[in-house]
Design an enzyme around this catalytic site. Structure first.
Site, mmCIF file in Angstrom:
data_model
loop_
_atom_site.group_PDB
_atom_site.id
_atom_site.type_symbol
_atom_site.label_atom_id
_atom_site.label_comp_id
_atom_site.label_asym_id
_atom_site.label_seq_id
_atom_site.Cartn_x
_atom_site.Cartn_y
_atom_site.Cartn_z
ATOM 1 N N GLU A 285 0.788 -1.229 0.000
ATOM 2 C CA GLU A 285 0.000 0.000 0.000
ATOM 3 C C GLU A 285 0.821 1.280 0.000
ATOM 4 O O GLU A 285 0.441 2.275 0.645
ATOM 5 C CB GLU A 285 -0.942 -0.001 1.205
ATOM 6 C CG GLU A 285 -0.255 0.050 2.572
ATOM 7 C CD GLU A 285 0.012 -1.299 3.194
ATOM 8 O OE1 GLU A 285 0.190 -1.363 4.420
ATOM 9 O OE2 GLU A 285 0.043 -2.304 2.460
ATOM 10 N N GLU A 319 -5.778 -2.541 -0.838
ATOM 11 C CA GLU A 319 -4.643 -1.602 -0.845
ATOM 12 C C GLU A 319 -5.116 -0.148 -0.860
ATOM 13 O O GLU A 319 -4.506 0.707 -0.200
ATOM 14 C CB GLU A 319 -3.737 -1.893 -2.035
ATOM 15 C CG GLU A 319 -3.171 -3.308 -2.080
ATOM 16 C CD GLU A 319 -2.519 -3.746 -0.786
ATOM 17 O OE1 GLU A 319 -1.866 -2.922 -0.136
ATOM 18 O OE2 GLU A 319 -2.679 -4.924 -0.414
#
Length: 872
Positions: A285, A319
């Site tokens: 992420e 994410e």
């Protein structure tokens, strides 16, 4: 204020060896890096603006696997102090020793360094791919979480040392460059006579070092898609443009859904989704520059199964949810990583369910929750949150208890409080802690403020102790007790808790024709509580199916519920079936009870319940031995055959979205467990047509066909699968054929595949191929011998964070107790650096399976139970 070196030295020695001193902290990094992809090297410099809180003659930060060439300190007046550097690789610390004291206030640290672009898939590393002309091309990319930013540049590599980052990359003129923020300046430069390009990126928001990303290579990007004012692109190797549209569609949905849910706009300036050929995790992420495995991002919906599309949607939603929960608001230290990942898991399911409601994502999540509970029912489980000190301990937290159990607890709380109240609490939490760091208690405080409920006490009973309860249903009472698969812990100690605050929802079913929908809430805080409703009335305990606990009905109660399965929701039915199987494994219910439920599944359209039945039959197949195997095969045909026959092999008009997944599940089980001749013949026919020139197959059934064909191990099929793996149509096609190589029921072919895993197969994929080989019923024992013989080369070749996943399949080596003992001894004597707790859990699962097999064989119950129950 420090006045002499002595106290400073003593203070440094007293601090936690894994936590940096806090007398100097960063506020802004200006990083310049020059990667040399051909030489697999990089050089760079970093200027770090710092705040000095106490007078000091020493600055301590993190660095690892770097060569430090120069360092200096610039004081506010502009004078420069040259410093002496000491890099301790063991503690991964860089100490800057100053010739004079640095006063409180602002200063700037300057460091020049160089390093290798490693092949370990961490820090600043290299990835390769073969282009359309057959040339090997190289990418330089990053994976910083948990504590590998220090391998790319010297930094305060701790999540609560947030700062802004200004990245400049100097790259070959024909290479693309990406980072967390948009490009603000580019110019040609000449370095050592070589024409290059300098690319400067805008400053990021204040964030943690593990979120920094830079990617350099012969990559291309889609045209930006405007998603609520945010430019979104998919970045990929050339030639895969046709695989990007679905990812862009999901990203657009995420950037519409999450700002509304959180009540805060997307915190970045742009969003690039970057497909990396070699990547240890599923995705990462990094703010504005999210990196993915290709299979988790690039997909052609025309040639992908529903499960594969769902997987891509899940990962992208997961994410992007992190941009708020993790990036904008970040845990203070790594014991809080569970909340980052659990909440992103919760939000991924919520968002995917909104994106495609017909997938019934919350129902399918029940399978993932059950998988987590199968670990959580072990004495070697752990609390969701527990103290973390070292980087290896932080890496070890990325497991099913963090993601799936944690996400399930959050869903249970949401359903207990109500979705709107829960969301309001989350909004309070995000708004109060934006750009900062938190502890888990901060979320409970926000939820209590929004709800007025004692959420902290409820949540902490689930988060701070391991395990989960079995809620037994009496005639008039509910009783809780700890659930465990084994009566006694293998090593004498148990991490399972004793009592929970259990939010129980109870729904009364008045009668089969007109079931009631009245739901009662019970907070089971003590051992026993009254059961709502009248004695003898049908009740569904864990109404809705959201609770993270097992329900122990009396046999008569379970039988009566089985008579009205259609009155239960899909998730309630799954809980009834999966809880029954868990009780069978634990020796608390008879196998016949599960079989009787299975006979009532009828025209079920979802795969979840049949998946439980197929898993149970698969374990029976492993432990039955040659004498008991015919009974297992007959049971599989009886329990699975009618539904498979009704569904057929090909999609039908207007069938449910999840029916194709069920069809594939049944085909694979009938072909590999029941070994039904007709199914095996039809799978072989379809395989031959598919692998002929120009052949195609329905993507939903492709993996099942491969599994059935591999189980037959016909001459020539292995080479056909290997050729397709080497020349796939798309990333999903490549993965299907890779894993099929590990499924051939032939010891020599298994050994050949093991050799491929140690050579040709990408490092990111090799551990999962070895896992498939260990689970191979025919070749698994031989592969275990290969694993022992090549133990150190295996560990050296594959990323540390994948080792425990590779070994997860040893729990299937349960047919021979002597082999199981050998597995347990070896893995106990050879502990992993990362993920050993997961290995210990796998070994306990192996013990559970061995005990089940012995119980069935000693009591002579396996064949009898299957024959009697299926006959009934």
């Amino acid at each position: 204020m420090r006045s002499d070196p002595g106290p400073l030295e003593s203070s440094l020695e007293r601090v936690d060896p894994y936590r940096l001193p806090r007398w100097v902290e960063p506020t802004c990094y200006r990083i310049e890096l020059s990667p040399d992809l051909g030489q697999a090297r990089f050089s760079g410099s970093v200027e770090i603006d710092v705040e000095v809180h106490e007078q000091t003659d020493r600055i301590v930060l993190n660095a690892a696997e770097l060569e430090i060439s120069a360092a200096s300190i610039v004081r506010p007046a502009g004078d420069v102090l040259e410093v002496r550097t000491t890099l301790d690789e063991a503690s991964e610390r860089l100490v800057l020793s100053l010739p004079a004291r640095l006063e409180e206030g602002e200063a700037t640290v300057r460091i020049s360094f160089s390093g290798s672009l490693n092949d370990k898939l961490r820090g600043f590393y290299r990835s390769t791919f073969t282009d359309t002309k057959g040339r090997t091309r190289t990418i330089a990319t990053t994976q910083m979480e948990s504590t590998d930013a220090r391998r790319a540049f010297p930094c305060w590599d701790e999540p609560d040392r947030k700062a802004t980052f200004e990245v400049t990359l100097v790259v070959d003129e024909d290479l693309a460059a990406f980072s967390n923020s948009p490009v603000v300046h580019e110019q040609p430069v000449v370095i050592d006579g070589v024409r290059k390009r300098l690319v400067r990126f805008a400053p990021t928001m204040k964030m943690s070092s593990y979120l920094v990303a830079f990617v350099v290579g012969p990559l291309v990007a889609t045209e930006p898609l405007d998603a609520g004012g945010v430019p979104v692109r998919v970045v990929h190797v050339p030639g895969k443009e046709h695989l990007t549209a679905f990812a862009l569609e999901v990203a657009r949905h995420a950037l519409e859904f999450f700002p509304e849910y959180f009540g805060i706009p997307y915190p970045g300036q742009k969003l690039d989704l970057v497909a990396i050929p070699d990547f240890a995790y599923g995705a990462m992420e990094n703010l504005g520059c999210v990196t993915f495995r290709e299979t988790a991002l690039l997909v052609d919906p025309r040639h992908a199964s529903r499960v594969e599309l769902e997987r891509v949607a899940d990962v992208i939603h997961h994410e992007i949810a992190h941009m708020w929960f993790g990036d904008l608001v970040t845990m203070s230290w790594w014991e809080g990583i569970w909340l980052n990942e659990a909440f992103a898991t919760f939000m991924e399911i919520l968002a995917t369910d909104h994106f495609h409601p017909e997938w019934e994502r919350w129902t399918t999540f029940g399978v993932e929750r059950d998988s987590a509970m199968s670990v959580d029912g072990l004495h070697s489980t752990r609390p969701i949150e527990y103290p973390v000190r070292s980087p290896s301990e932080a890496d070890g937290m990325f497991d099913t208890l963090t993601y799936e159990k944690g996400g399930s607890v959050l869903r249970m709380l949401e359903q207990y409080l109500g979705a709107d109240v829960f969301r309001d609490g989350v909004r309070r939490y995000i708004a109060a802690h934006a750009y900062a760091n938190t502890a888990t208690a901060d979320l409970w405080d926000a939820l209590e403020e929004a709800s007025g409920e004692p959420i902290r006490a409820i949540a902490e009973s689930w988060i701070l102790q391991g395990g989960h309860p079995l809620v037994r249903v009496g005639d008039t009472t509910l009783t809780q007790e700890p659930f465990a698969y084994l009566p006694e812990p293998p090593d004498g100690s148990s991490s399972i808790g004793r009592r929970w605050l259990v939010p129980v929802l109870v729904r009364r079913l008045d009668n089969a024709e007109d079931p009631g929908n009245e739901v009662s809430r019970v907070l089971l805080a003590e051992e026993t509580a009254p059961l709502p409703g009248s004695a003898g009335q049908r009740v569904v305990v864990n109404a809705g199916g959201w609770g993270v606990y097992r329900v122990g009905y009396q046999e008569a109660q379970r039988t009566r519920l089985g008579e009205v399965l259609g009155s239960l929701t899909a998730l309630e039915r799954f809980d009834l079936v999966s809880d029954t199987w868990a009780l069978v494994l634990a020796g608390r219910a008879g196998l016949g009870e599960l079989v009787r439920l299975a006979t009532r599944l009828g025209d079920e359209e979802g795969p979840e319940n049949y998946q439980v039945v197929a898993s149970a039959l698969s374990l029976c197949d492993r432990v039955a031995g040659d004498a008991g195997r015919p009974a297992v095969q007959d049971a599989a045909k009886t329990l699975l055959g009618p539904r498979s026959a009704a569904l057929g092999w090909d999609p039908r008009a207007n069938e449910g979205e999840r029916v194709p997944t069920l069809r594939a599940l049944l085909v694979e089980a009938l072909g590999t467990i029941a070994r039904t001749a007709e199914v095996r013949a039809e799978a072989a026919r379809r395989f031959d047509a598919w692998h002929a020139d120009g052949g195609t197959i329905d993507a939903d059934i492709a993996s099942a066909v491969l599994a059935v064909v591999a189980d037959q191990a016909r001459a020539g099929d292995y080479d056909a699968v290997l050729e397709r793996y080497r020349h796939p149509a798309n990333p999903q096609d490549e993965r299907r054929h890779l894993l099929a190589l590990g499924s051939f029921a032939d010891v020599d072919l298994c050994s050949r595949t093991f050799d491929l895993a140690m050579s040709e197969v990408r490092r990111q994929d090799g551990p999962f191929l070895v896992r498939t080989l260990l689970a191979n019923r025919v070749g698994g024992p031989a592969i275990w011998e290969r694993v022992k013989g090549d133990w150190q080369p295996l560990l050296d070749r594959f990323p540390d964070v994948t080792h425990h996943s590779m070994l997860a399949a040893v729990r299937t080596l349960c047919a021979d107790p002597a082999l199981a003992d050998d597995v347990t001894r070896f893995l106990t004597d050879h502990p992993l650096v990362v993920g050993q707790r997961s290995v210990v859990q796998t070994l306990e699962q192996l013990a559970v399976h061995v005990r089940f097999g012995e119980r069935m064989r000693v009591e002579g119950r396996l064949g009898d139970a299957l024959e009697k129950a299926t006959a009934d």
